[in-house]
Design a protein around this motif. Structure first.
Motif, PDB file in Angstrom:
ATOM      1  N   SER A  55       0.835  -1.201   0.000  1.00  0.00           N
ATOM      2  CA  SER A  55       0.000   0.000   0.000  1.00  0.00           C
ATOM      3  C   SER A  55       0.872   1.254   0.000  1.00  0.00           C
ATOM      4  CB  SER A  55      -0.956  -0.004   1.197  1.00  0.00           C
ATOM      5  OG  SER A  55      -0.239  -0.049   2.411  1.00  0.00           O
ATOM      6  N   GLY A  56       2.004   1.200   0.693  1.00  0.00           N
ATOM      7  CA  GLY A  56       2.919   2.343   0.721  1.00  0.00           C
ATOM      8  C   GLY A  56       3.495   2.644  -0.647  1.00  0.00           C
ATOM      9  N   VAL A  57       3.939   1.601  -1.354  1.00  0.00           N
ATOM     10  CA  VAL A  57       4.507   1.785  -2.700  1.00  0.00           C
ATOM     11  C   VAL A  57       3.431   2.311  -3.653  1.00  0.00           C
ATOM     12  CG1 VAL A  57       5.453   0.558  -4.699  1.00  0.00           C
ATOM     13  CG2 VAL A  57       6.339   0.082  -2.415  1.00  0.00           C
ATOM     14  N   LEU A  58       2.212   1.774  -3.510  1.00  0.00           N
ATOM     15  CA  LEU A  58       1.088   2.221  -4.352  1.00  0.00           C
ATOM     16  C   LEU A  58       0.815   3.710  -4.134  1.00  0.00           C
ATOM     17  CD1 LEU A  58      -0.762   0.458  -6.186  1.00  0.00           C
ATOM     18  CD2 LEU A  58      -2.492   0.636  -4.410  1.00  0.00           C
ATOM     19  N   LEU A  59       0.780   4.132  -2.884  1.00  0.00           N
ATOM     20  CA  LEU A  59       0.527   5.542  -2.566  1.00  0.00           C
ATOM     21  C   LEU A  59       1.671   6.416  -3.068  1.00  0.00           C
ATOM     22  CD1 LEU A  59      -0.904   5.076   1.025  1.00  0.00           C
ATOM     23  CD2 LEU A  59      -2.157   5.955  -0.942  1.00  0.00           C
TER      24      LEU A  59
END
Lengths: 150, 123
Positions: A55-59
């Protein structure tokens, strides 16, 4: 803490038994330097951890898109309407929902990290309970976000 | 002591602290903006613009942008050093990691400057 235990468990289950047959010298030279993540069991804590990263990489990758929306919506009345209208078509709405869920999940899993830094839920049991709580709140939040968007 | 040349503060403890501090700043900013949107009796462009127009909010937003970029860099650094390395990718690991980190750093800095333009120039 739970991470170490996860690795130790994985090693215990899948490699140490095999290594027991090797001589000490072979163990020294042929030590596993890399765990195949797809061949080992994923406890709920590991799932919550990897999802936090995904989720961090996506954001991170979505930063330009979000900044564009901020710029557009703050530029003028017409820009504000255009940004709002974008969410009306199905595909952008799905992307918006996905990013909202990613942000929500990343926030909740991050709060769990902060609580663990303060000493809450650091045991194996506490870690599992916390991970399950993160999943439960996120699922509820994802449903709520879906209701708000559709 | 070996320090990593690409980590934010060349120190794990410093990066750890930056990650927590920036997380709290971002949490506060999101909560503030969220409250502003929800609490508005009537929500439209004037309210949205007014929310970001006040000088204290411009400063807050700029601190949030700095926090976002520091937070993003520490996170991306952690993920890239964990997966894009020689253990996973063989000899090309270091080159792939440094190239990826360069691209991520450029994106992060660009977003920081772009974000500053959006949130600062909105008086």
């Amino acid at each position: 803490m739970t991470g170490n235990r996860f690795v130790t468990q994985a090693l215990g289950e899948y490699t140490l038994a095999g290594l027991a047959n090797c001589s000490a010298e072979i163990v020294k030279t042929a030590r596993p330097v890399n765990l195949n993540l797809f061949s080992i069991k994923w406890p709920v804590t590991a799932l919550v951890s990897i999802a936090h990263r995904i989720s961090g990489v996506l954001l991170f990758l979505a930063m330009p898109l979000l900044l564009y929306l901020f710029e557009l919506s703050l530029s003028s009345e017409a820009g504000f309407r255009r940004a709002g209208a974008m969410l009306a078509s199905p595909m952008p709405r799905l992307v918006g929902w996905l990013l909202a869920v990613a942000l929500l999940y990343h926030l909740i899993a991050g709060c769990r990290h902060l609580l663990m830094d303060m000493g809450f839920g650091e045991t194996w049991r506490g870690g599992k309970a916390g991970a399950r709580t993160v999943i439960a709140i996120s699922v509820l939040g994802a449903i709520l976000a879906g209701i708000l968007l559709w | 002591m070996v320090t990593n040349a690409t980590s934010l503060g060349r120190s794990g403890l410093f990066d750890w602290l930056v990650q927590r501090f920036s997380a709290l700043v971002l949490l506060a900013w999101i909560a503030w903006v969220g409250t502003g949107v929800i609490a508005a009796a009537e929500f439209g462009y004037p309210q949205w613009r007014a929310l970001f127009a006040a000088a204290p909010m411009q400063i807050f937003s700029l601190i949030a942008m700095l926090s976002l970029c520091a937070h993003a860099w520490v996170g991306v650094w952690t993920v890239t050093t964990d997966y894009l390395n020689e253990a996973h990718l063989g000899k090309a690991g270091t080159a792939v990691r440094l190239l990826t980190q360069t691209a991520c750093l450029l994106l992060t800095l660009s977003c920081l400057i772009w974000g500053a333009r959006i949130f600062w120039g909105n008086g």
